[in-house]
Design an enzyme around this catalytic site. Sequence first.
Site, PDB file in Angstrom:
ATOM      1  N   PHE A  74       0.406   2.328  -2.887  1.00  0.00           N
ATOM      2  CA  PHE A  74      -0.315   1.679  -1.721  1.00  0.00           C
ATOM      3  C   PHE A  74      -1.842   1.853  -2.013  1.00  0.00           C
ATOM      4  O   PHE A  74      -2.405   0.680  -1.783  1.00  0.00           O
ATOM      5  CB  PHE A  74       0.042   2.394  -0.567  1.00  0.00           C
ATOM      6  CG  PHE A  74      -0.072   3.739  -0.274  1.00  0.00           C
ATOM      7  CD1 PHE A  74      -1.322   4.443  -0.449  1.00  0.00           C
ATOM      8  CD2 PHE A  74       1.131   4.475  -0.418  1.00  0.00           C
ATOM      9  CE1 PHE A  74      -1.275   5.814  -0.335  1.00  0.00           C
ATOM     10  CE2 PHE A  74       0.901   5.930  -0.389  1.00  0.00           C
ATOM     11  CZ  PHE A  74      -0.268   6.464  -0.333  1.00  0.00           C
ATOM     12  N   GLY A 108      -3.878  -1.635  -3.378  1.00  0.00           N
ATOM     13  CA  GLY A 108      -4.319  -2.516  -2.431  1.00  0.00           C
ATOM     14  C   GLY A 108      -4.940  -2.051  -1.378  1.00  0.00           C
ATOM     15  O   GLY A 108      -5.395  -2.953  -0.468  1.00  0.00           O
ATOM     16  N   HIS A 109      -4.937  -0.839  -1.346  1.00  0.00           N
ATOM     17  CA  HIS A 109      -5.585   0.000   0.126  1.00  0.00           C
ATOM     18  C   HIS A 109      -6.450   0.993  -0.121  1.00  0.00           C
ATOM     19  O   HIS A 109      -6.181   2.075  -0.059  1.00  0.00           O
ATOM     20  CB  HIS A 109      -4.456   0.264   1.012  1.00  0.00           C
ATOM     21  CG  HIS A 109      -4.850   0.543   2.469  1.00  0.00           C
ATOM     22  ND1 HIS A 109      -5.372   1.611   3.055  1.00  0.00           N
ATOM     23  CD2 HIS A 109      -4.799  -0.265   3.375  1.00  0.00           C
ATOM     24  CE1 HIS A 109      -5.633   1.698   4.068  1.00  0.00           C
ATOM     25  NE2 HIS A 109      -5.171   0.398   4.452  1.00  0.00           N
ATOM     26  N   PHE A 110      -7.628   0.702  -0.632  1.00  0.00           N
ATOM     27  CA  PHE A 110      -8.231  -0.428  -0.894  1.00  0.00           C
ATOM     28  C   PHE A 110      -8.728   0.160  -2.340  1.00  0.00           C
ATOM     29  O   PHE A 110      -8.975   0.946  -2.757  1.00  0.00           O
ATOM     30  CB  PHE A 110      -9.544  -0.455  -0.222  1.00  0.00           C
ATOM     31  CG  PHE A 110      -9.161  -0.746   1.441  1.00  0.00           C
ATOM     32  CD1 PHE A 110      -8.868  -1.811   1.898  1.00  0.00           C
ATOM     33  CD2 PHE A 110      -9.283   0.389   1.932  1.00  0.00           C
ATOM     34  CE1 PHE A 110      -8.437  -1.977   3.256  1.00  0.00           C
ATOM     35  CE2 PHE A 110      -9.085   0.205   3.697  1.00  0.00           C
ATOM     36  CZ  PHE A 110      -8.514  -1.074   4.156  1.00  0.00           C
ATOM     37  N   VAL A 112      -7.659   4.595   0.383  1.00  0.00           N
ATOM     38  CA  VAL A 112      -7.631   5.554   1.477  1.00  0.00           C
ATOM     39  C   VAL A 112      -6.079   5.232   1.951  1.00  0.00           C
ATOM     40  O   VAL A 112      -5.286   4.062   1.912  1.00  0.00           O
ATOM     41  CB  VAL A 112      -8.352   4.625   2.594  1.00  0.00           C
ATOM     42  CG1 VAL A 112      -8.027   5.452   4.015  1.00  0.00           C
ATOM     43  CG2 VAL A 112     -10.006   4.670   2.271  1.00  0.00           C
TER      44      VAL A 112
END
Length: 149
Positions: A46, A49-51, A56
Amino acid sequence: MPLLNASQIMEIIPHRQPFMLLDTVEEMEPGKRVRARKCVSYNEPFFAGHFPKEPVMPGVLIVEAMAQAGAVAVLSLPQLKGKTAYFAGIQSAKFKRKVLPGDVLELDVEIVKMKGPIGIGKGSAYVDGKLAASAEIMFAIGDGDTPEK
């Protein structure tokens, strides 16, 4: 020494990588409470893409980790072995601090109510002893084939 390692956890709940969000169970009273741990790695899928510039852990995945911990506690009861715990609701979710790569997420869940196949757990997630998130989680126990309707 943990009470349960990842392999033992996967004997209780059906989650697998990349969605298995527990590394160990440290303490547990089956059907009552659990303390689990997730070591948050920069390699978590994750974070791509986050971020990308400020990784985070998504709040929804912190709540999911709480739910998985609660599921281990509930599904450790002999009469629920082989069943699946499904989300039925989330109440009062609050996020107090960011969870970052390198953090160790300590997950405490207390099962506060069970009536038939429906239950409620109160979860808290901590990093370095500081509250990162909390939520009340409602769950439904099902066969594991399809969610209860």
